[in-house]
Design a protein around this motif. Structure first.
Motif, PDB file in Angstrom:
ATOM      1  N   ALA A 122       9.290  -3.996 -10.251  1.00  0.00           N
ATOM      2  CA  ALA A 122       9.658  -2.765  -9.550  1.00  0.00           C
ATOM      3  C   ALA A 122       8.441  -1.900  -9.297  1.00  0.00           C
ATOM      4  O   ALA A 122       8.256  -1.358  -8.203  1.00  0.00           O
ATOM      5  N   VAL A 123       7.590  -1.769 -10.322  1.00  0.00           N
ATOM      6  CA  VAL A 123       6.394  -0.935 -10.187  1.00  0.00           C
ATOM      7  C   VAL A 123       5.473  -1.495  -9.106  1.00  0.00           C
ATOM      8  O   VAL A 123       4.994  -0.766  -8.226  1.00  0.00           O
ATOM      9  N   HIS A 124       5.222  -2.805  -9.151  1.00  0.00           N
ATOM     10  CA  HIS A 124       4.286  -3.415  -8.201  1.00  0.00           C
ATOM     11  C   HIS A 124       4.844  -3.460  -6.783  1.00  0.00           C
ATOM     12  O   HIS A 124       4.155  -3.106  -5.815  1.00  0.00           O
ATOM     13  N   LEU A 125       6.093  -3.889  -6.650  1.00  0.00           N
ATOM     14  CA  LEU A 125       6.659  -4.018  -5.310  1.00  0.00           C
ATOM     15  C   LEU A 125       6.957  -2.659  -4.683  1.00  0.00           C
ATOM     16  O   LEU A 125       6.834  -2.494  -3.465  1.00  0.00           O
ATOM     17  N   ALA A 126       7.355  -1.693  -5.495  1.00  0.00           N
ATOM     18  CA  ALA A 126       7.531  -0.348  -4.956  1.00  0.00           C
ATOM     19  C   ALA A 126       6.191   0.219  -4.495  1.00  0.00           C
ATOM     20  O   ALA A 126       6.111   0.919  -3.475  1.00  0.00           O
ATOM     21  N   GLY A 127       5.122  -0.116  -5.242  1.00  0.00           N
ATOM     22  CA  GLY A 127       3.785   0.310  -4.819  1.00  0.00           C
ATOM     23  C   GLY A 127       3.393  -0.313  -3.497  1.00  0.00           C
ATOM     24  O   GLY A 127       2.817   0.350  -2.619  1.00  0.00           O
ATOM     25  N   VAL A 128       3.700  -1.594  -3.329  1.00  0.00           N
ATOM     26  CA  VAL A 128       3.439  -2.279  -2.053  1.00  0.00           C
ATOM     27  C   VAL A 128       4.180  -1.583  -0.922  1.00  0.00           C
ATOM     28  O   VAL A 128       3.628  -1.353   0.164  1.00  0.00           O
ATOM     29  N   ALA A 129       5.436  -1.232  -1.176  1.00  0.00           N
ATOM     30  CA  ALA A 129       6.244  -0.572  -0.148  1.00  0.00           C
ATOM     31  C   ALA A 129       5.657   0.781   0.238  1.00  0.00           C
ATOM     32  O   ALA A 129       5.599   1.139   1.423  1.00  0.00           O
ATOM     33  N   LEU A 130       5.211   1.532  -0.750  1.00  0.00           N
ATOM     34  CA  LEU A 130       4.663   2.865  -0.465  1.00  0.00           C
ATOM     35  C   LEU A 130       3.354   2.772   0.319  1.00  0.00           C
ATOM     36  O   LEU A 130       3.117   3.545   1.252  1.00  0.00           O
ATOM     37  N   VAL A 131       2.488   1.812  -0.063  1.00  0.00           N
ATOM     38  CA  VAL A 131       1.216   1.632   0.660  1.00  0.00           C
ATOM     39  C   VAL A 131       1.489   1.198   2.100  1.00  0.00           C
ATOM     40  O   VAL A 131       0.863   1.692   3.045  1.00  0.00           O
ATOM     41  N   ALA A 132       2.432   0.249   2.272  1.00  0.00           N
ATOM     42  CA  ALA A 132       2.770  -0.217   3.610  1.00  0.00           C
ATOM     43  C   ALA A 132       3.356   0.906   4.452  1.00  0.00           C
ATOM     44  O   ALA A 132       3.057   1.029   5.647  1.00  0.00           O
ATOM     45  N   ALA A 133       4.193   1.739   3.835  1.00  0.00           N
ATOM     46  CA  ALA A 133       4.786   2.860   4.568  1.00  0.00           C
ATOM     47  C   ALA A 133       3.713   3.866   4.983  1.00  0.00           C
ATOM     48  O   ALA A 133       3.760   4.420   6.088  1.00  0.00           O
ATOM     49  N   LEU A 134       2.738   4.106   4.103  1.00  0.00           N
ATOM     50  CA  LEU A 134       1.649   5.026   4.438  1.00  0.00           C
ATOM     51  C   LEU A 134       0.818   4.486   5.589  1.00  0.00           C
ATOM     52  O   LEU A 134       0.479   5.218   6.537  1.00  0.00           O
ATOM     53  N   LEU A 135       0.492   3.180   5.540  1.00  0.00           N
ATOM     54  CA  LEU A 135      -0.272   2.571   6.625  1.00  0.00           C
ATOM     55  C   LEU A 135       0.515   2.616   7.932  1.00  0.00           C
ATOM     56  O   LEU A 135      -0.052   2.859   9.000  1.00  0.00           O
ATOM     57  N   ALA A 136       1.812   2.417   7.829  1.00  0.00           N
ATOM     58  CA  ALA A 136       2.656   2.470   9.026  1.00  0.00           C
ATOM     59  C   ALA A 136       2.630   3.860   9.646  1.00  0.00           C
ATOM     60  O   ALA A 136       2.546   4.005  10.872  1.00  0.00           O
ATOM     61  N   ALA A 137       2.699   4.878   8.802  1.00  0.00           N
ATOM     62  CA  ALA A 137       2.663   6.252   9.304  1.00  0.00           C
ATOM     63  C   ALA A 137       1.326   6.553   9.980  1.00  0.00           C
ATOM     64  O   ALA A 137       1.280   7.187  11.049  1.00  0.00           O
ATOM     65  N   VAL A 138       0.238   6.086   9.382  1.00  0.00           N
ATOM     66  CA  VAL A 138      -1.091   6.293   9.976  1.00  0.00           C
ATOM     67  C   VAL A 138      -1.188   5.570  11.315  1.00  0.00           C
ATOM     68  O   VAL A 138      -1.721   6.107  12.293  1.00  0.00           O
ATOM     69  N   THR A 139      -0.656   4.354  11.373  1.00  0.00           N
ATOM     70  CA  THR A 139      -0.684   3.576  12.616  1.00  0.00           C
ATOM     71  C   THR A 139       0.071   4.288  13.729  1.00  0.00           C
ATOM     72  O   THR A 139      -0.405   4.365  14.872  1.00  0.00           O
ATOM     73  N   LEU A 140       1.241   4.793  13.407  1.00  0.00           N
ATOM     74  CA  LEU A 140       2.035   5.497  14.417  1.00  0.00           C
ATOM     75  C   LEU A 140       1.314   6.742  14.915  1.00  0.00           C
ATOM     76  O   LEU A 140       1.390   7.089  16.100  1.00  0.00           O
ATOM     77  N   ALA A 141       0.587   7.409  14.013  1.00  0.00           N
ATOM     78  CA  ALA A 141      -0.161   8.605  14.417  1.00  0.00           C
ATOM     79  C   ALA A 141      -1.367   8.240  15.274  1.00  0.00           C
ATOM     80  O   ALA A 141      -1.613   8.849  16.322  1.00  0.00           O
ATOM     81  N   VAL A 142      -2.116   7.207  14.842  1.00  0.00           N
ATOM     82  CA  VAL A 142      -3.336   6.812  15.556  1.00  0.00           C
ATOM     83  C   VAL A 142      -3.025   6.275  16.944  1.00  0.00           C
ATOM     84  O   VAL A 142      -3.779   6.501  17.906  1.00  0.00           O
ATOM     85  N   THR A 143      -1.920   5.553  17.077  1.00  0.00           N
ATOM     86  CA  THR A 143      -1.558   4.970  18.374  1.00  0.00           C
ATOM     87  C   THR A 143      -0.627   5.888  19.173  1.00  0.00           C
ATOM     88  O   THR A 143      -0.223   5.523  20.275  1.00  0.00           O
ATOM     89  N   GLY A 144      -0.310   7.042  18.622  1.00  0.00           N
ATOM     90  CA  GLY A 144       0.572   7.990  19.302  1.00  0.00           C
ATOM     91  C   GLY A 144      -0.203   9.168  19.845  1.00  0.00           C
ATOM     92  O   GLY A 144      -1.043   9.034  20.739  1.00  0.00           O
TER      93      GLY A 144
END
Length: 222
Positions: A122-144
Motif C-alpha cells: 500500500a505504501v509503495h503503490l500509493a506512492g507510485v500513484a501520487l508521483v504519477a498523478a503529480l507528473l500528470a498534473a504538470v504535463t497538463l499544465a505544460v501542454t495547456g
C-alpha cells in the motif's frame, strides 16, 4: 464499364489518416482541417479554369507528400495523446489510494500474513500513484496554458507514456492483491469492490499509455 477515377484529394486524405496516430477526436479534427484546406485549394485552381482532377492533383502537390505532412502533423497528435494519458492518470490515480484505504480497513484475519504484505504494498503503490498523478498534473499544465509561454519538452510524451505504464502496472498489482485478499477476508465484498475498481482503472490507463508509447516512437518534426 470503366470505374470512376478516385478523387486525388480523398486519396491523399485517406493515406494521411492511415499514417497518423493519436486520440480519435484530435486526429479526426486535424484530418478534417487538412481536407478542407485541400478542397479550398483545389477549388481555387478550378476557378482559374483548371480541370477538376488537375486542380485536385495540383492542390495535393502544393500541400506536400504524405510523409512530409505526417512528420509535421504527428507532433500535434503526440502531444494530444500525452495529454489524454496524463488526464487518465490524474483521474484514476486517486482511486488506487482509495482502494488501499478500503483494503486497510477491510479486516483481514489476524493469522493471515497478507495484512503486513498488503500494508507494505500500500505504501509503495500509493506512492507510485501520487508521483504519477503529480507528473500528470504538470504535463497538463505544460501542454495547456503554459504552452503559450514555454516550449513543450521534447521527451515529455515518452515520460508520460512510461509513467502511465507504471501507474497501470501498479493498478494491476493492486487488483491482484485485492482479489487474493477478498478470498481470505471476512469483509470480502468491500475488497472485491476495490479490486474491480483497481482493475477498471488499470484498463483505462494501460490502453492510453500504450497509445502514447506508440505515438512517442513515431517520427515527427519538433
Amino acid at each position: 464499364m470503366s470505374k470512376q477515377a478516385a478523387d486525388p484529394v480523398e486519396e491523399h486524405v485517406a493515406a494521411l489518416s492511415a499514417a497518423l496516430h493519436g486520440p480519435p477526436r484530435a486526429k479526426s479534427r486535424l484530418v478534417e482541417e487538412l481536407r478542407d484546406g485541400l478542397v479550398d485549394t483545389a477549388a481555387a485552381h478550378a476557378a482559374e479554369g483548371m480541370p477538376h482532377e488537375a486542380a485536385a492533383r495540383e492542390a495535393v502537390r502544393e500541400f506536400g507528400a504524405v510523409d512530409e505532412l505526417v512528420s509535421s502533423c504527428q507532433r500535434e497528435l503526440t502531444i494530444a495523446q500525452a495529454r489524454h494519458t496524463a488526464r487518465a492518470v490524474a483521474l484514476t490515480a486517486p482511486f488506487l489510494v482509495g482502494c488501499w484505504a478500503l483494503a486497510w480497513n477491510a479486516g483481514h484475519p489476524q493469522a493471515s500474513p497478507l495484512p503486513r504484505t498488503a500494508q507494505l504494498m500500500a505504501v509503495h503503490l500509493a506512492g507510485v500513484a501520487l508521483v504519477a498523478a503529480l507528473l500528470a498534473a504538470v504535463t497538463l499544465a505544460v501542454t495547456g496554458t503554459l504552452a503559450r509561454h514555454l516550449p513543450t519538452p521534447r521527451g515529455l510524451p515518452r515520460v508520460v507514456a512510461w509513467a502511465g505504464t507504471t501507474a497501470s502496472t501498479a493498478m494491476a498489482v493492486t487488483a491482484l492483491v485485492l482479489a487474493t485478499g477478498a478470498a481470505l477476508a471476512t469483509n470480502w465484498p468491500l475488497l472485491a469492490f476495490a479490486g474491480v475498481l483497481a482493475a477498471a482503472s488499470h484498463a483505462a490507463v494501460a490502453a492510453s499509455a500504450r497509445a502514447c508509447r506508440r505515438c512517442a516512437r513515431l517520427p515527427q518534426l519538433l
